[in-house]
Design an enzyme around this catalytic site. Structure first.
Site, PDB file in Angstrom:
ATOM      1  N   LEU B 171       0.862  -1.197   0.000  1.00  0.00           N
ATOM      2  CA  LEU B 171       0.000   0.000   0.000  1.00  0.00           C
ATOM      3  C   LEU B 171       0.888   1.233   0.000  1.00  0.00           C
ATOM      4  O   LEU B 171       0.827   2.086   0.889  1.00  0.00           O
ATOM      5  CB  LEU B 171      -0.922  -0.016   1.221  1.00  0.00           C
ATOM      6  CG  LEU B 171      -2.083  -1.015   1.167  1.00  0.00           C
ATOM      7  CD1 LEU B 171      -2.710  -1.162   2.544  1.00  0.00           C
ATOM      8  CD2 LEU B 171      -3.127  -0.576   0.162  1.00  0.00           C
ATOM      9  N   SER B 173       1.466   4.121  -1.485  1.00  0.00           N
ATOM     10  CA  SER B 173       1.109   5.545  -1.427  1.00  0.00           C
ATOM     11  C   SER B 173       0.694   5.949  -0.018  1.00  0.00           C
ATOM     12  O   SER B 173       1.108   6.998   0.493  1.00  0.00           O
ATOM     13  CB  SER B 173      -0.051   5.829  -2.380  1.00  0.00           C
ATOM     14  OG  SER B 173       0.227   5.362  -3.666  1.00  0.00           O
ATOM     15  N   ASP B 174      -0.131   5.126   0.603  1.00  0.00           N
ATOM     16  CA  ASP B 174      -0.661   5.489   1.915  1.00  0.00           C
ATOM     17  C   ASP B 174       0.431   5.500   2.977  1.00  0.00           C
ATOM     18  O   ASP B 174       0.509   6.417   3.800  1.00  0.00           O
ATOM     19  CB  ASP B 174      -1.755   4.490   2.305  1.00  0.00           C
ATOM     20  CG  ASP B 174      -2.949   4.567   1.366  1.00  0.00           C
ATOM     21  OD1 ASP B 174      -3.768   5.466   1.537  1.00  0.00           O
ATOM     22  OD2 ASP B 174      -3.037   3.745   0.455  1.00  0.00           O
ATOM     23  N   HIS B 175       1.251   4.473   2.972  1.00  0.00           N
ATOM     24  CA  HIS B 175       2.308   4.430   3.984  1.00  0.00           C
ATOM     25  C   HIS B 175       3.331   5.537   3.767  1.00  0.00           C
ATOM     26  O   HIS B 175       3.832   6.138   4.718  1.00  0.00           O
ATOM     27  CB  HIS B 175       2.977   3.058   3.990  1.00  0.00           C
ATOM     28  CG  HIS B 175       2.120   1.989   4.603  1.00  0.00           C
ATOM     29  ND1 HIS B 175       1.410   1.088   3.866  1.00  0.00           N
ATOM     30  CD2 HIS B 175       1.820   1.715   5.896  1.00  0.00           C
ATOM     31  CE1 HIS B 175       0.723   0.288   4.676  1.00  0.00           C
ATOM     32  NE2 HIS B 175       0.957   0.654   5.907  1.00  0.00           N
ATOM     33  N   ALA B 178       1.954   8.626   5.148  1.00  0.00           N
ATOM     34  CA  ALA B 178       1.978   8.627   6.612  1.00  0.00           C
ATOM     35  C   ALA B 178       3.359   8.979   7.145  1.00  0.00           C
ATOM     36  O   ALA B 178       3.501   9.824   8.042  1.00  0.00           O
ATOM     37  CB  ALA B 178       1.552   7.250   7.129  1.00  0.00           C
TER      38      ALA B 178
END
Lengths: 410, 404
Positions: B171, B173-175, B178
């Site tokens: 994942l 992009s999300d990590h 973050a």
């Protein structure tokens, strides 16, 4: 207390007065140092007397080597100071020790065998200077024999799990190897994690009065991104390995959401329709096609499982439409639809131009400007402190020796 | 043992992945994180698999629980003004507020930065969106996976000369968003601790991803050619790739990074007569004969166990590693030795392991792990015990579906 302006009329960054020493052999350490320097810290590079930037950052034997190396050095080392460090030379050791005695943070990304040979074992440095925050970057951490493993962006992706997880819907696992993400993502992400770890070290020191040895592992950094994939195993749904719901070997599996990268007139576009309203919007965008009324495509989970049946409808309908037209039409229906850009298209994208995210890095030939990424975060009161002016190797050695002379030998 | 962020309080309005991963990081490192959610419109990840043992339910998602350890959960219907006032009261006791709603959504709840500064002047507010809060596309909606396409990362990921890869593992992009947000947040916290001054921290998922693509842009400028996928190869190193090993879908990564590595490889794999050719002693020579070298190496790896290959090459000082499956990660000695995996004991799904963090330090020894909260598990604690709400008032707000 309000923020004072610095001499140039620009507010200072978040880390004025913080002294960082960087001893790096590649992107992870160089990028961590760049990030802290961008926050306003003073960053001193320890560099070998014989040079070493080529080995650390050079692209290799290609015709554009010199130009690319120079630009990479400007990007990564701009605004830093350079101190010649020769572990075999007593005075050099003394100067480096004097700087480290005053430093807040040491970023250490060298082969551990070399560091130990140079009397720079991280555990010893942390013990010698208890207030120092020592942040190491290795392939797989400081424990056991793996502390000596050779660092590599590719190998980090392999042992961290992201390479195996990267291709989805593999046509033939036997002939389609796992992939590392493009560029040097493991290196930069490890550097970013190290910068965060250094900032955490400052927080911890404020609470305890003591420094800390922080062990950043490229493997663990990437494995930390594998939260969902790990959960698929530990929550008993092990045959589905990523959000596609498709293991490398299976074209079915247990999908969780419908998404894809679909060819169109001038390339590809990407979409994801997790919520029902997003699927409905996508169908409106496609003119409410008859095939979408099929009872098999009404349930979100079943829809995702039947992507192989749905995909040909998409490919046919979008074949005559451009990715930008699809992008804006999808967004008008509040669906996450995006064009698949190459880096040149991204830099020219209207949104990126408006945000001024990409900034001009002067090429060494003096005739060109190269667009490169600017600040990755925007801090309202402590703005990014840009610099693309790297030091000459050893340029600040004498000045740093004089400045820290009173501290004495380590 | 003192944790780095003890004493820091966080009001967490975030959802999906990027925001929750950032706040889980804070919670694991000692911050008190209060997740403000709603049973009216739950975080989509509470509804997404993997569900424990295949049984669906809002307290069974491994995806959600893996992103929300150590947090407290309160449930408010933010469409109601009383709920908005309670959220502001929570924020007035917090150092940090973080949100990743679509553009302008929190302002509609009267919970934007300008609203929250009124109740907490030194607040650090972290706000994010897919494309950023300025610019013509600021209101465009996003999810993480399609953003690898938009940012150019997909265009650089794929087999050599092939099409862009549709999925970047972990994942990505999300990590990445973050971890980038944490950089800004921790910098702002440092500034607040030094000066007493809070501030707004803004970032976009696009910039978090594209920020790590300088080399492709430099290559574009230097060569005049738009970079595309090159598989696992490297423009200046050879051999450098992922090769098949014995077993079903088993692979090993090998990175010969300089001429000394090539000499080591020849020692590790003796008996290939033509590898002694002088022209192969330089990277330029090896790149010119890359196909031959890769074919020979592949024939050698294909017959061997990937762990044996990695061990042998490492013993010669060469960068090498098994391409890890998730099962390999869970059994990996290096990850196990450092206590990478965290175990939560959850009241509904029991003991489950979750992936941990990328770094370790003595202060994290025996890191306390509390289960991801049940929906509204801490309503009483936060509203009555913490904010001092009268129990009768609490009952009224539950009955009126303000706390819900």
């Amino acid at each position: 207390m309000t923020t004072a302006l610095n001499g140039g009329g620009r507010p200072p960054g978040a880390l004025p007065g913080t002294l960082v020493v960087e001893w790096s052999a590649g992107r992870p350490g160089a990028y961590a140092g760049k990030l802290l320097r961008g926050l306003g810290a003073e960053v001193v590079l320890l560099e070998p007397p014989a040079g070493g930037r080529d080995a650390a950052l050079g692209p290799g034997p290609i015709p554009t080597h010199d130009a690319e190396l120079a630009a990479r050095i400007r990007f990564l080392h701009g605004g830093k100071q350079s101190l010649t460090f020769d572990p075999a030379d007593a005075r050099s050791r003394e100067i480096a020790g004097a700087v480290l005695a005053r430093a807040d943070i040491l970023l250490l990304q060298r082969p551990l065998a070399e560091a130990e040979h140079a009397a720079m074992r991280p555990e010893d440095l942390a013990a010698r200077w208890p207030n120092l925050i020592v942040v190491t970057m290795t392939l797989a951490g400081l424990r056991g024999e793996q502390r000596y493993w050779r660092q590599s962006d590719l190998v980090a992706h392999a042992i961290g799990g992201t390479a195996f997880a990267t291709p989805a819907r593999v046509p033939d696992p036997a002939t389609y190897p796992p992939l590392k993400p493009g560029g040097y993502q493991a290196d930069y992400t490890t550097g970013l994690t190290a910068a965060n770890a250094a900032l955490l070290g400052l927080q911890l020191r404020r609470r305890t009065g003591a420094g800390q040895l922080i062990d950043v592992s490229a493997q663990a950094t990437l494995a930390s991104y594998m939260r969902m994939d790990v959960a698929y195993r530990t929550y008993g749904m092990g045959d589905a390995m990523n959000i596609s719901g498709l293991s490398r070997q299976s074209l079915t599996g247990r999908p969780s959401t419908i998404w894809g990268l679909v060819p169109c007139k001038d390339g590809y576009f990407a979409f994801q329709a997790t919520e029902q309203y997003q699927w409905d919007g996508l169908m409106r965008m496609m003119g409410d096609p008859a095939w979408a009324k099929d009872s098999r495509f009404q349930d979100p989970v079943e829809r995702a499982a039947r992507w192989d049946e749905i995909e040909p409808h998409f490919v046919g309908w979008f074949a005559d439409r451009t990715k930008r037209d699809i992008f804006h039409a999808g967004q008008a229906e509040h669906v996450p639809v995006f064009p698949c850009f190459n880096v040149e298209e991204l830099v020219r994208d209207e949104q990126q131009v408006a945000r001024a995210f990409f900034v001009d890095l002067p090429a060494d030939d003096g005739a060109r400007l190269i667009k490169v990424p600017g600040a990755v975060v925007h801090l309202e009161r402590t703005p990014w402190q840009p610099s693309f002016d790297p030091p000459a190797p050893g340029e600040h050695t004498e000045a740093l020796a004089q400045r820290f002379a009173a501290v004495g030998a380590p | 043992m003192t944790l780095p962020l003890e004493g820091v309080r966080v009001a967490d309005f975030s959802w999906v992945i990027a925001g929750p991963y950032a706040t889980e990081f804070l919670a694991l490192l000692g911050a008190e994180v209060i997740k403000i959610e709603s049973s009216v419109h739950t975080d989509v990840n509470r509804r997404l698999p993997p569900m424990a043992d295949g049984i669906a339910g809002p307290e069974r998602s491994g995806l959600w629980q893996g992103l929300n350890l150590n947090k407290k959960s309160v449930t408010l219907n933010l469409l109601k003004p009383e709920a908005q006032a309670l959220a502001r009261e929570i924020v007035s006791h917090c150092d940090i507020a973080i949100e990743n709603f679509s553009f302008g959504q929190l302002e509609k709840f009267n919970l934007g930065y300008e609203d929250l500064k009124q109740v907490r002047p030194d607040l650090i507010m972290v706000t994010s969106s897919g494309l950023g809060r300025t610019g013509p596309y600021r209101a465009y909606v996003t999810f993480g996976p399609p953003m690898t396409a938009y940012t150019g990362l997909a265009s650089l990921t794929g087999q050599d000369g092939g099409p862009p890869e549709r999925w970047v593992g972990g994942l990505w992009s999300d990590h990445q968003a973050a971890v980038t947000s944490l950089f800004g947040l921790l910098a702002a916290l440092e500034h607040r601790d030094r000066t007493g001054e809070g501030q707004l921290v803004e970032y976009s998922m696009v910039e978090a991803i594209a920020g790590q693509l300088p080399d492709a842009l430099i290559e574009l400028a230097a060569t005049g050619e738009v970079p595309g996928p090159i598989g696992n190869r490297d423009r200046g190193m050879c051999p450098h790739g992922i090769y098949p090993a014995a077993g079903d879908d088993r692979w090993v990564a090998i990175a010969v990074q300089d001429d000394a590595d090539w000499r080591r490889l020849k020692q590790a794999i003796p008996g290939v007569a033509w590898w002694a050719d002088a022209d192969l002693d330089t990277a330029a020579g090896r790149l010119a004969r890359r196909a031959e070298i890769e074919a020979t190496l592949e024939a050698w790896t294909r017959a061997r166990d990937p762990f044996d290959i990695a061990g042998l090459l490492r013993s010669h000082g060469i960068g090498a590693g098994v391409v890890a499956t998730v099962e390999d990660l869970l059994e990996d000695p290096a990850l196990r030795d450092r206590g990478f995996f965290l175990t939560q004991d959850h009241p509904e799904v029991g003991s489950r392991e979750i992936a941990g963090l990328g770094f370790d330090m003595p202060a994290m020894a025996g890191l306390p792990v509390r289960h991801a909260p049940l929906l509204g598990e801490h309503n009483w604690e936060i509203f009555v015990e913490w904010l001092g709400m009268e129990p009768e008032r609490f009952g009224e707000l539950v009955a009126n579906e303000v706390i819900v």
